[in-house]
Structures are given as structure tokens and as C-alpha cells.
Write a protein that holds these residues in place. Structure first.
Motif, PDB file in Angstrom:
ATOM      1  N   LEU A  16       0.820  -1.208   0.000  1.00 35.83           N
ATOM      2  CA  LEU A  16       0.000   0.000   0.000  1.00 35.83           C
ATOM      3  C   LEU A  16       0.856   1.260   0.000  1.00 35.83           C
ATOM      4  CD1 LEU A  16      -2.791  -1.038   2.538  1.00 35.83           C
ATOM      5  CD2 LEU A  16      -3.037  -0.747   0.073  1.00 35.83           C
ATOM      6  N   LEU A  17       1.980   1.219   0.722  1.00 30.52           N
ATOM      7  CA  LEU A  17       2.871   2.377   0.750  1.00 30.52           C
ATOM      8  C   LEU A  17       3.463   2.652  -0.628  1.00 30.52           C
ATOM      9  CD1 LEU A  17       4.773   2.034   4.149  1.00 30.52           C
ATOM     10  CD2 LEU A  17       3.194   3.852   3.469  1.00 30.52           C
ATOM     11  N   LYS A  18       3.772   1.592  -1.404  1.00 26.03           N
ATOM     12  CA  LYS A  18       4.283   1.781  -2.765  1.00 26.03           C
ATOM     13  C   LYS A  18       3.253   2.510  -3.625  1.00 26.03           C
ATOM     14  CE  LYS A  18       7.267  -2.328  -2.989  1.00 26.03           C
ATOM     15  NZ  LYS A  18       7.466  -3.641  -3.682  1.00 26.03           N
ATOM     16  N   LYS A  19       2.010   2.050  -3.552  1.00 24.58           N
ATOM     17  CA  LYS A  19       0.961   2.665  -4.358  1.00 24.58           C
ATOM     18  C   LYS A  19       0.698   4.108  -3.915  1.00 24.58           C
ATOM     19  CE  LYS A  19      -1.366  -1.735  -5.189  1.00 24.58           C
ATOM     20  NZ  LYS A  19      -2.608  -2.517  -5.017  1.00 24.58           N
ATOM     21  N   LEU A  20       0.644   4.335  -2.608  1.00 28.76           N
ATOM     22  CA  LEU A  20       0.384   5.681  -2.109  1.00 28.76           C
ATOM     23  C   LEU A  20       1.523   6.634  -2.453  1.00 28.76           C
ATOM     24  CD1 LEU A  20      -1.113   4.772   1.385  1.00 28.76           C
ATOM     25  CD2 LEU A  20      -2.335   5.864  -0.519  1.00 28.76           C
ATOM     26  N   THR A  21       2.739   6.136  -2.476  1.00 25.24           N
ATOM     27  CA  THR A  21       3.887   6.967  -2.831  1.00 25.24           C
ATOM     28  C   THR A  21       3.768   7.462  -4.269  1.00 25.24           C
ATOM     29  OG1 THR A  21       5.334   5.808  -1.270  1.00 25.24           O
ATOM     30  CG2 THR A  21       6.396   7.023  -3.051  1.00 25.24           C
ATOM     31  N   VAL A  22       3.325   6.556  -5.149  1.00 23.29           N
ATOM     32  CA  VAL A  22       3.131   6.937  -6.552  1.00 23.29           C
ATOM     33  C   VAL A  22       1.972   7.925  -6.678  1.00 23.29           C
ATOM     34  CG1 VAL A  22       2.536   6.091  -8.846  1.00 23.29           C
ATOM     35  CG2 VAL A  22       4.120   4.792  -7.415  1.00 23.29           C
ATOM     36  N   GLU A  23       0.848   7.633  -6.026  1.00 21.33           N
ATOM     37  CA  GLU A  23      -0.330   8.488  -6.131  1.00 21.33           C
ATOM     38  C   GLU A  23      -0.077   9.873  -5.552  1.00 21.33           C
ATOM     39  OE1 GLU A  23      -3.609   6.531  -4.326  1.00 21.33           O
ATOM     40  OE2 GLU A  23      -3.545   4.793  -5.652  1.00 21.33           O
ATOM     41  N   MET A  24       0.647   9.951  -4.437  1.00 20.28           N
ATOM     42  CA  MET A  24       0.896  11.232  -3.785  1.00 20.28           C
ATOM     43  C   MET A  24       2.165  11.916  -4.308  1.00 20.28           C
ATOM     44  SD  MET A  24      -0.065  10.002   0.105  1.00 20.28           S
ATOM     45  CE  MET A  24       0.144  11.624   0.842  1.00 20.28           C
ATOM     46  N   GLN A  25       2.846  11.263  -5.275  1.00 32.94           N
ATOM     47  CA  GLN A  25       4.041  11.815  -5.907  1.00 32.94           C
ATOM     48  C   GLN A  25       5.107  12.181  -4.876  1.00 32.94           C
ATOM     49  OE1 GLN A  25       2.868  14.996  -8.531  1.00 32.94           O
ATOM     50  NE2 GLN A  25       1.462  13.705  -9.690  1.00 32.94           N
ATOM     51  N   LEU A  26       5.373  11.235  -3.964  1.00 37.33           N
ATOM     52  CA  LEU A  26       6.400  11.434  -2.948  1.00 37.33           C
ATOM     53  C   LEU A  26       7.758  10.992  -3.486  1.00 37.33           C
ATOM     54  CD1 LEU A  26       4.432  10.163   0.174  1.00 37.33           C
ATOM     55  CD2 LEU A  26       4.727  12.507  -0.618  1.00 37.33           C
ATOM     56  N   PRO A  27       8.842  11.557  -2.988  1.00 34.97           N
ATOM     57  CA  PRO A  27      10.177  11.265  -3.552  1.00 34.97           C
ATOM     58  C   PRO A  27      10.663   9.831  -3.325  1.00 34.97           C
ATOM     59  CG  PRO A  27      10.349  12.622  -1.580  1.00 34.97           C
ATOM     60  CD  PRO A  27       8.906  12.566  -1.911  1.00 34.97           C
ATOM     61  N   GLY A  28      10.252   9.184  -2.245  1.00 38.74           N
ATOM     62  CA  GLY A  28      10.744   7.831  -1.973  1.00 38.74           C
ATOM     63  C   GLY A  28       9.771   7.059  -1.103  1.00 38.74           C
ATOM     64  N   ILE A  29       9.917   5.735  -1.109  1.00 40.31           N
ATOM     65  CA  ILE A  29       9.021   4.864  -0.346  1.00 40.31           C
ATOM     66  C   ILE A  29       9.466   4.856   1.120  1.00 40.31           C
ATOM     67  CG2 ILE A  29       8.173   2.510  -0.086  1.00 40.31           C
ATOM     68  CD1 ILE A  29       8.654   2.129  -3.060  1.00 40.31           C
ATOM     69  N   ARG A  30       8.536   5.102   2.043  1.00 40.30           N
ATOM     70  CA  ARG A  30       8.840   5.136   3.469  1.00 40.30           C
ATOM     71  C   ARG A  30       8.836   3.716   4.040  1.00 40.30           C
ATOM     72  NH1 ARG A  30       8.304  10.366   5.410  1.00 40.30           N
ATOM     73  NH2 ARG A  30       8.422  11.786   3.620  1.00 40.30           N
ATOM     74  N   GLU A  31       9.664   3.492   5.024  1.00 38.43           N
ATOM     75  CA  GLU A  31       9.746   2.209   5.712  1.00 38.43           C
ATOM     76  C   GLU A  31       8.996   2.291   7.042  1.00 38.43           C
ATOM     77  OE1 GLU A  31      10.922  -0.653   4.727  1.00 38.43           O
ATOM     78  OE2 GLU A  31      11.608   0.111   2.783  1.00 38.43           O
ATOM     79  N   ILE A  32       8.321   1.203   7.404  1.00 36.66           N
ATOM     80  CA  ILE A  32       7.575   1.148   8.664  1.00 36.66           C
ATOM     81  C   ILE A  32       8.468   0.506   9.724  1.00 36.66           C
ATOM     82  CG2 ILE A  32       5.466   0.362   9.779  1.00 36.66           C
ATOM     83  CD1 ILE A  32       4.183   0.144   7.082  1.00 36.66           C
ATOM     84  N   SER A  33       8.566   1.148  10.858  1.00 33.35           N
ATOM     85  CA  SER A  33       9.400   0.621  11.938  1.00 33.35           C
ATOM     86  C   SER A  33       8.751  -0.616  12.554  1.00 33.35           C
ATOM     87  CB  SER A  33       9.617   1.683  13.015  1.00 33.35           C
ATOM     88  OG  SER A  33       8.386   1.987  13.656  1.00 33.35           O
ATOM     89  N   SER A  34       9.537  -1.426  13.232  1.00 33.77           N
ATOM     90  CA  SER A  34       9.024  -2.635  13.888  1.00 33.77           C
ATOM     91  C   SER A  34       8.019  -2.290  14.972  1.00 33.77           C
ATOM     92  CB  SER A  34      10.184  -3.445  14.473  1.00 33.77           C
ATOM     93  OG  SER A  34      10.941  -2.648  15.381  1.00 33.77           O
ATOM     94  N   GLU A  35       8.219  -1.162  15.651  1.00 36.39           N
ATOM     95  CA  GLU A  35       7.280  -0.745  16.691  1.00 36.39           C
ATOM     96  C   GLU A  35       5.908  -0.435  16.088  1.00 36.39           C
ATOM     97  OE1 GLU A  35       8.905   2.532  18.752  1.00 36.39           O
ATOM     98  OE2 GLU A  35      10.616   1.422  19.600  1.00 36.39           O
ATOM     99  N   ASP A  36       5.936   0.258  14.946  1.00 35.07           N
ATOM    100  CA  ASP A  36       4.663   0.582  14.285  1.00 35.07           C
ATOM    101  C   ASP A  36       3.984  -0.675  13.764  1.00 35.07           C
ATOM    102  OD1 ASP A  36       4.793   3.270  14.799  1.00 35.07           O
ATOM    103  OD2 ASP A  36       5.753   3.781  12.897  1.00 35.07           O
TER     104      ASP A  36
END
Length: 613
Positions: free
Chosen positions: A480-500
Motif C-alpha cells: 500500500l505504501l508503494k501505491k500511495l507513494t506513486v499516487e501522492m508523488q512522494l520522492p521515496g518509499i517510506r519504511e515502517i518501523s518494527s514498533e509501528d
């Protein structure tokens, strides 16, 4: 005497003078003066009629002052019409005074040349204003034995203006079609290419001279060409098609978005095809790169679902997807389509719960012009648009019984009638149905046709809710983060921490994957200028007794939507705490059991064992 008179009477009858005509006059001198006179009169009448009624203008001129001027002797009706002047106002007057424009166009010099040399001249006359043609005449001038001149001419202004407009339109057409990146082509009734734009030449790597006259089989090979020919034959029958197809180009399979429309002549007869093809291979490849595989899932339940979906993609059978709202049924339907042999065809989805019963039939089956108030033209239904591809009927349990009956007829016959139509239409479209309802229960209560349920329940797949496969949250969240990154035109894909990830796993997800997507999108919005942290809408202790929900001011929503969101979440939480007991959940919320039942049906809340509460 009487006998002799009777014998001579026939002789007197034979001495009657025959009606003379130019054809009866002989050069032997045996013609009478009356015959000659009558023949001359008839010849003059013929010439006068020819002179008056011919379509070209004719003006007869007599030279004056040694050719420095010319006097109008006569003119016919066509010349009166062209020059917009009566002959009685022109005869006997100087041509320069009656037709002053002749000298401007050099016609007076032409008259003098023909008068001196005796040689006829064909001379076109044109007049332009602001680069626009205002007049075009073609004069043929010759000299009579008497020394008089005759100019025969026609006004070609309208025809030449139409030709110039046609040339301008053709130039504009070429400028447009030769500059666009889309492939544009024209085929004749025998399906041979008669025109291709430079984009087609670039795609195929050959000049137009090697493409024109060829067929699809010659360009794409026998197998792909045979499939293309089937589409083209339908267009020659008058249909317009818009589909996605994959075909080989120099050994490389490319996916195109194709539009094909019939070309018609002035009698409305189909004489060819005009096609536009856009190469969408890269877009398709991006879509495939963003899909996860069955091996990536950690839960056994989801691995089983994907394996069933893969098996379903190898056939054209009807698929029934069941599961809670937001659990990913529409995503799974698209996954089946993209892994099937219909991947190069279109994919359409219709949410049956989001459209009124009155419009559902028109949306699905289409309608003819005048079928109902507001039907101002013929419209293709989604079934017809999904030709060669897949149609997803989401929330099929919301269809009315009348629509269910018509859908059942289509599934049995693979044909249907448009609303207001009388012509049977056959389509080749795969059907995938999805619902959050328990259709067996719906059948028992009379809200769903038993025959349609049995027809749909060929290969059912139950999609488990997210709370039953929390171990899949990491792979789903990353996708989902990959798709949202493309849709929102963000510079890079964010990583989710283990705590999250642990916090996401503790949450019970009443909204399933749809809610997870909303959480991640909100988190990306809040952390664009800082570290990425997941912003859950609940308290940190998602599994405890405390339950909170954070709602921002509805900038792009309404008060009713926000109230519905809170009501749905409270009902889900109450049912979760009461382990599905509606009576206890209603008592916990302080509402009646009937009110709770209405909320459950309205929001499509289902229990963990996948049955409607």
C-alpha cells in the motif's frame, strides 16, 4: 373525267413541299428557296437555344479603335447571372465600362492578343483578399471569321473555395495525426492498411511504403492477426470498440489501449476502419511490479486464498468472492484478471450498492435512444464494454430481484437486450461477483434468487478479514505504501518501523484493508516533512478495554459521513467485546436490538465466521 381525276389526285398529294431542315438541304441545287429559308430559320433557332441555355457564360465582343476597346455585341443568360447585369444594359457598351474588373485581371490584353493572332487562349482568372479566394473564373477566348471575339467562361469560385478548404482541412489533419505519439491508422473494407502515421512507422521500425497494403496477419503474425481480424470484422459491421490487447511487435509482446471506429461514406455505408492505439506496456508493467505473490503472505488463510485465485485465473468460470467490506475483494478480482488469459482485455467494476435500481439496468446492459426520459443517445452497457475482458459486480447482493432475473438470463444465454432495444447482443466477458452478505441467508429470506446463487456459486473464494491474518500486515502495508507513494508523488518509499508494525498488529481493524490504507495515507500526509510514523486513530492499547477514536474536522466530508463513521466503529467495537452477541452489544450501546440489527445490515458488518450478524 371523273376517272382521270381520281387517278391524278395521288400525284398532287406527292407534290406537297416537305418540311425543310438543315439535314434535308442537298448540294445538288434541287432545293427550293422555301426549303432553304426554312432550314436557315431552324438552324438559327437551334443555335439561339444553345447560346441561351448553356451553363457557361458567353459574351460576344466587337473590337473598336483598332483593338483598344471592345463593344459588347451579345451575352447569354448564364453571363447575365454570373455578371449580375441584364443584357439590354450591356449590349452596345464598352466592356471596360460594363465589366471594369477585366482589365485588372489582364483579360483585355488577352482579347487583344487573340484579335491580332487569331489563336484561341484558355485563361483562368483569380481574385484573393486576405489570403482567401474570392473569385475564380476560367475564360476561353477565340476569334470569329467576322473578326468578333467570343469569350466562353464558367464561375468556379464555389468549387475552388471548397477545394481550398478541403486542402486546409487535410493539412490540419496531417499536422495533428503526424505529431501525436499515438499510433493512428486507416484500413479499407478488405482490412488492408491505407494510411499510417509516423508513430506506427516508428513502432514497427519500417516505412509506410512497407506497411500500406498489408493486413494485420502480415504485421503481427498469423495468431495475433487472426484475433485482430475478429475485432475488425465487428467494426465493419458498425460497432465501435475500445479495449486493451497484447500483441507481438518484432517478437516483443506489447500492450495497447485500442480504439476502433467504422468509417462511413456519404450513403452511411461502412467502407473501412479508423484506429488509434496507445502503447501502455510500461503502465501495465508498473502495475505488475507492485503486485505481491502468494509466497509473500505469511498467513495460511491468505496463501490458500491466493492459490484458489491463481487456479481461478486459469479458467473462464464465474467466481464468487465473499468477505467483509474492505477486506480486498475488489483487489483480488483485479489480481485474477491480471493473471488470466484476459489480461490484455478491459477490466470494469460496478458497485451495485452505489447505483439506484432504476439506473442499474441501463448501467449494466446499456440502453437505446429514447428508451426512457433522458436517454438522448445509444449507450453501451458495462457488459458490452467489458468484451474480451472481465466485469466485477461488487456488492451483487444489493441488486433488485428484477435485475437478478435479467442477469441470470444473461449468464444462461450469454446474450441480452439493451433497455428499449429489440436486438440480441452477445458478448464474451468474464463475470466476477463479490459481496459482503451471506447469500445463502439472503436466499432463505427471499432477497436473492436461488437460481442466480447456484449459478454464481461455481467457484467461491472467501477473503478473510484483516484481524484474522495480522501476520500479513507487513507485506500488505508495504504494498500500500508503494501505491500511495506513486499516487501522492512522494520522492521515496517510506519504511515502517518494527514498533509501528507491532501497533498495527495489535489493532482489530474493523474496516479491514480499507482502514489500513486510510491510516497509512494519513500517516504519509502528517510525516512528509519529518520521520515517518504510523498515526493510528485509536489509543495505544488497541487490545485493551479503553477505546478511543480521533477524528479531524471534516474538510472534504460532511457531518453525516463523520457520524456514520463513528456509529459504524462503535457498533463494531461493541460486537467485538460482546463476541458477536447483538442483544448484549445493543445493551452496551444503550440502543434497541432492532436498531443494532439495522446498523449491522447498513454497514455490512459480518462476524469472524464470515456470516452476517
Amino acid at each position: 373525267m371523273t376517272r382521270h381525276a381520281k387517278e391524278k389526285s395521288p400525284v398532287k398529294a406527292n407534290t406537297h413541299v416537305k418540311q425543310a431542315s438543315p439535314e434535308n438541304i442537298t448540294p445538288t441545287g434541287e432545293n427550293t428557296d422555301a426549303q432553304i429559308q426554312q432550314a436557315l430559320i431552324l438552324a438559327q433557332a437551334r443555335l439561339k437555344a444553345l447560346f441561351e441555355y448553356m451553363q457557361n457564360g458567353v459574351v460576344i465582343l466587337r473590337p473598336e479603335q483598332n483593338g483598344s476597346d471592345f463593344i459588347i455585341v451579345d451575352m447569354n443568360r448564364a453571363a447575365e447571372r454570373i455578371e449580375k447585369i441584364k443584357r439590354d444594359r450591356a449590349i452596345g457598351k464598352s466592356v471596360l465600362k460594363v465589366l471594369p474588373g477585366l482589365e485588372e485581371f489582364g483579360l483585355l490584353d488577352v482579347f487583344r492578343t487573340v484579335w491580332r493572332t487569331g489563336k484561341p487562349v484558355d485563361y483562368p482568372v483569380t481574385r484573393y483578399k486576405d489570403d482567401r479566394l474570392e473569385g475564380w473564373r476560367d475564360h476561353f477566348v477565340y476569334r470569329l471569321p467576322s473578326g468578333e471575339l467570343v469569350t466562353v467562361y464558367s464561375d468556379e469560385t464555389r468549387r475552388k473555395q471548397a477545394e481550398e478548404e478541403m486542402h486546409k482541412s487535410h493539412a490540419l489533419f496531417r499536422a495533428v495525426v503526424e505529431s501525436v505519439p499515438d499510433c493512428i491508422f486507416i484500413q479499407d473494407a478488405s482490412l488492408r492498411f491505407t494510411y499510417v502515421n509516423p508513430a506506427v512507422e516508428k513502432l514497427l521500425g519500417r516505412p509506410a511504403s512497407e506497411i500500406l497494403g498489408q493486413t494485420a496477419e502480415d504485421i503481427y503474425g498469423e495468431e495475433a492477426g487472426r484475433t485482430i481480424r475478429q475485432w475488425d470484422r465487428r467494426v465493419l459491421q458498425g460497432q465501435s470498440l475500445e479495449e486493451e490487447h497484447t500483441r507481438p511487435v518484432d517478437g516483443v509482446y506489447l500492450t495497447f489501449h485500442d480504439i476502433r471506429v467504422p468509417l462511413r461514406n456519404h450513403t452511411n455505408e461502412v467502407v473501412g476502419i479508423c484506429g488509434i492505439a496507445r502503447n501502455i506496456t510500461e503502465r501495465k508493467r508498473l502495475s505488475w511490479d507492485m503486485q505481491e505473490c502468494a509466497e509473500d503472505y505469511r498467513s495460511e488463510a491468505m496463501r490458500e486464498v491466493v492459490n484458489k485465485a491463481f487456479f481461478a485465473s486459469t479458467t473462464d468460470s464465474i467466481i464468487l468472492l465473499q468477505g467483509e467490506s474492505g477486506s480486498g475483494k475488489d483487489y483480488l478480482a483485479r489480481w485474477i484478471h491480471d493473471h488470466s488469459r484476459r489480461v490484455d482485455g478491459p477490466f470494469f467494476a460496478l458497485n451495485c450498492a452505489a447505483i439506484s435500481p432504476e439506473l442499474a439496468e441501463s448501467e449494466l446492459f446499456g440502453h437505446e435512444h429514447g428508451a426512457f426520459t433522458g436517454a438522448r443517445g445509444k449507450k453501451k452497457g458495462l457488459l458490452e464494454l467489458a468484451e474480451g475482458g472481465t466485469l466485477l459486480l461488487n456488492e451483487i447482493g444489493e441488486l433488485s430481484l428484477a435485475m437478478q432475473s435479467k442477469l441470470l438470463t444473461f449468464l444462461d444465454t450469454r446474450s441480452y437486450l439493451r433497455v428499449g432495444g429489440n436486438k440480441s447482443i452477445r458478448v464474451d466477458a468474464r463475470l466476477i461477483a463479490a459481496t459482503h452478505r451471506n447469500l445463502e441467508t439472503e436466499v432463505q429470506t427471499g432477497r436473492f434468487l436461488p437460481a442466480l446463487f447456484y449459478r454464481l456459486n461455481v467457484f467461491p473464494i472467501v477473503v478473510p478479514p484483516l484481524r484474522q491474518r495480522v501476520e500479513d500486515i507487513p507485506i500488505i502495508a508495504r504494498s500500500l505504501l508503494k501505491k500511495l507513494t506513486v499516487e501522492m508523488q512522494l520522492p521515496g518509499i517510506r519504511e515502517i518501523s518494527s514498533e509501528d508494525l507491532e501497533a498495527l498488529a495489535r489493532y482489530h481493524w474493523p474496516g479491514n484493508i480499507r482502514e489500513l490504507r486510510n491510516v497509512l495515507e494519513r500517516s504519509l500526509m502528517l510525516s512528509q516533512d519529518g520521520d515517518f510514523r504510523v498515526a493510528l486513530s485509536t489509543g495505544e492499547d488497541a487490545s485493551g478495554h479503553e477505546w478511543t477514536m480521533r477524528i479531524g474536522f471534516p474538510t472534504d466530508g460532511t457531518l453525516k459521513k463523520m457520524s456514520d463513521l463513528v456509529t459504524e466503529s462503535l457498533c463494531r467495537e461493541a460486537l467485538r467485546r460482546c463476541k458477536g452477541n447483538r442483544k448484549a452489544a445493543a445493551r452496551l450501546l444503550g440502543i434497541s436490538r432492532d436498531s443494532m440489527h439495522r446498523h449491522i445490515r447498513r454497514f455490512g458488518i459480518v462476524s469472524d465466521d464470515r456470516t452476517t450478524l
